[in-house]
Design a protein around this motif. Sequence first.
Motif, mmCIF file in Angstrom:
data_model
loop_
_atom_site.group_PDB
_atom_site.id
_atom_site.type_symbol
_atom_site.label_atom_id
_atom_site.label_comp_id
_atom_site.label_asym_id
_atom_site.label_seq_id
_atom_site.Cartn_x
_atom_site.Cartn_y
_atom_site.Cartn_z
ATOM 1 N N ARG A 90 71.240 -7.104 52.840
ATOM 2 C CA ARG A 90 71.969 -8.085 53.746
ATOM 3 C C ARG A 90 71.769 -7.509 55.205
ATOM 4 N N ALA A 92 72.454 -7.602 59.284
ATOM 5 C CA ALA A 92 73.547 -7.654 59.990
ATOM 6 C C ALA A 92 73.538 -8.242 61.234
ATOM 7 N N ALA A 127 77.829 -12.966 54.711
ATOM 8 C CA ALA A 127 76.430 -12.782 54.805
ATOM 9 C C ALA A 127 75.757 -13.653 55.860
ATOM 10 N N TYR A 131 69.739 -12.633 53.645
ATOM 11 C CA TYR A 131 69.048 -11.647 53.051
ATOM 12 C C TYR A 131 67.616 -11.514 53.107
ATOM 13 N N SER A 228 74.248 -3.414 51.376
ATOM 14 C CA SER A 228 74.791 -3.483 52.684
ATOM 15 C C SER A 228 75.246 -2.317 53.181
#
Length: 351
Positions: A90, A92, A127, A131, A228
């Motif tokens: 994931r 950020a 999210a 990804y 994550s």
Amino acid sequence: MVDYLVVGLGLAGISFCEHLDRNGKSFMAISDNSQTSSVVAGGLYNPVILKRFTLAWDAHEQLTEAIPFYNAIERKLNATLDYKVPVLRRFASIEEQNLWFEAADKPSLAPFLSTKIRVNTNASIEAPFGYGEVLHTGRLDTPKLLSSYAHYLKESNRFLQESFSFNTLEIQDDSITYKGIKAKYLVFATGFGLHHNPYFNYLPLNGTKGELLTIKAPKLKEENVIKSSVFIIPMGDDLYRIGATYKWKDKTNTPTEESKLELIDKLNTFLKCDYEVIDQEAGIRPTVGDRRPLVGSHPIHKNLFVLNGLGTRGVMIGPTAAKKLYGYIENNMPLDAEIDIARFTKKHFKR
Ligand SMILES: Cc1cc2nc3c(=O)[nH]c(=O)nc-3n(C[C@H](O)[C@H](O)[C@H](O)COP(=O)(O)OP(=O)(O)OC[C@H]3O[C@@H](n4cnc5c(N)ncnc54)[C@H](O)[C@@H]3O)c2cc1C
């Protein structure tokens, strides 16, 4: 008289026994349940370090060895152990996306990092930056591997479920004797239990405690592994494993409230559906300061060997480290200096 006595039947011990079995060597394995690292492990195999987007040590060689190795065990035991599951990292931020693409451009990482951003379609997960998908990843069902391998050895009278008693060991020049078992070689694959071993406890095995939760989340409906601040590992039946923690002081296998809260806090930052914590497990990863396995023979007793230090990546490292130890004992193949315990021997055996 057998060729080998193997102590410890976690990922390391099983990897070594399997090499013995394939090469027609006779052996006896002894193990207890004092260490839990292989039983509680998330079981993921993934060649990329997802914090920094770098290739894990020797990952290519290890993966090439490990997957066919476990697949052959699956056929032999008639058990499903290897689940091919994508690992999704994931993002950020936009910056992280850019770092991912930079990494994916490197020839060593290109085979393992997809260059397409996966958009999040799961309403239960937050999210917004999507990804990155790691390729050639999966999950090994380690509890099932351990129980089915022990069962396989038991059926042919090659497994004793007990704690190894060092007082009972007799060492001769060309063999060892233990409770009526005479073996040419003795291999210790006892994970963090190495600290109770008077022959090898001089080795610097630090140990890093890790804990995982199991949650039930009926609305999550996620089939990929999500990475994550914690991993979400789908187990089927709406169950997911959440982990893991890294603790360097506590050396017990006991789950703690502190770790439970830490995992829940991290999970709640991106998981947006209801869930219930239904289990919590802990184990000590056999980690070494220089992050390399501990493989080799005792400096004085040449028929005693160690296979340890698989650290945080036992699933991938185990089969290769075991193969190298086997080649060293049986075929006089030199060990790579970076895994050979000789790197620590000088300091402790000054003569
Ligand atoms: C929370 C957690 C999550 C993890 N997740 C992953 C992951 O996703 N992927 C991955 O690759 N790795 C993972 N790991 C790391 C992995 O579990 C280890 O690298 C691996 O299990 C080490 O295997 P081992 O056989 O050396 O040690 P162990 O699993 O500790 O096995 C040693 C065995 O020897 C037995 N033993 C010890 N002393 C004696 C004695 N005196 N007599 C008889 N038997 C004895 C022990 O009871 C045990 O059965 C994780 C670890 C933890 C704790």
